[in-house]
Design an enzyme around this catalytic site. Structure first.
Site: not given
Ligand code: NDP
Ligand code: 8X3
Length: 257
Positions: A11, A64, A91, A125, A157, A161, A190
């Site tokens: 994650i 990072d 995420n 990748r 932004y 997405k 959220v």
């Protein structure tokens, strides 16, 4: 429950919000976890708490996602038993600013594009070939309603997405013959650190985003991600669009006074 027993999940951005909630949800289901983010102190503390609470294996390290060399090095040097990654949750991501495009800060644009698009690509990748070799694996990208509709001042932004949405489709088309599952989970509002990051720590401005509204929680999203990754092997959920009941689209939000 043991729905993810013997599975390994990687994650990105597991130090807060949706990534952190996914880690906890997966830990409850006995997955072994590889957790990454930049804020390594928070990540280490969280990893230790998961190990204690759920008795699961957790490997965590600073990463990072914008740094290609670090991404390559950290994934290629994983111990062999940790390379059998079953689930990748892409995420890590952020918004910076909410400016008219003619007033936007180019450094904000670069940070969003480098993290949300290039970071996702760099990590994918490195991990996808390991999945393709085993003919098994599931990639879950955290997209957004902003990848379906553009809103005023959302410009760059939203573009990142939209790119996540396109990449999700592209990855699926290039790997479905290798038995790889690819999902995008695309939330509306959220309540996480997202808005305070967007407004560079201006928590009062961030709080206004959710005024008069019951936003989604990070746990609403992690429960959805868990659902997607626990379907039988022949089932691929391509896309989940999920909003608060008070949000009909990115711009139509019903706020109670
Ligand atoms: P948070 O700010 O709470 O979490 C973002 C996570 O991303 C943090 O763990 C942060 O960790 C990590 N991150 C940011 N930049 C980097 C980087 N360069 N390298 C590695 N990790 C990084 O926000 P959310 O949980 O809400 O955001 C998670 C994802 O959900 C993002 O992709 C966001 O675009 C998406 N999303 C959020 C929505 C919302 O309303 N909250 C709605 C729709 C989508 P650290 O700072 O420690 O590196
Ligand atoms: C985050 C949701 O509406 O702020 O992706 O863009 S929104």
């Amino acid at each position: 429950m043991d729905q993810l027993k013997n599975k390994i999940a990687f994650i990105t951005g597991a130090s807060s919000g949706i990534g952190k909630a996914c880690a906890e949800e997966f830990a409850k289901e006995r997955a072994s976890l590889i957790l990454t983010a930049r804020r390594v102190n928070q990540l280490t503390e969280f990893s230790e708490s998961l190990k204690k609470k759920y008795g699961v294996k957790v490997l965590s390290f600073e990463l990072d996602v914008r740094n290609l060399n670090d991404v390559k090095q950290s994934i290629s040097s994983l111990p062999d038993e940790w390379k059998k990654i079953d689930i990748l949750v892409n995420n890590a991501g952020l918004a910076r600013g909410l400016d008219k495009i003619y007033e936007g800060k180019t450094e904000d644009w670069e940070e969003m594009i480098d993290t949300n698009v290039k970071g996702l690509l760099f990590v994918t990748r490195q991990i996808l070939p390991l999945m393709v070799d085993r003919k098994e694996g599931h990639i879950v990208n955290i997209g957004s309603t902003a990848g379906h509709e553009v809103y005023p001042n959302g410009n760059v932004y939203c573009a990142t997405k939209y790119a996540v949405n396109a990449l999700t489709q592209g990855i699926r088309l290039d790997t479905f013959e290798k038995n790889i599952r690819v999902t995008t989970v695309d939330p509306g509002m959220v309540l996480t650190e997202f808005s305070s990051v967007r407004f560079s720590g201006d928590t009062a401005r961030a709080a206004k985003v959710y005024e008069g509204l019951k936003p989604l929680s990070a746990e609403d999203i992690s429960a959805t991600v868990l659902f997607c990754v626990t379907r039988p092997p022949h089932v691929n959920i391509s896309e989940v669009l999920i909003t608060p009941t008070q949000q009909a689209s990115v711009a139509y939000v019903h706020r109670k006074k």
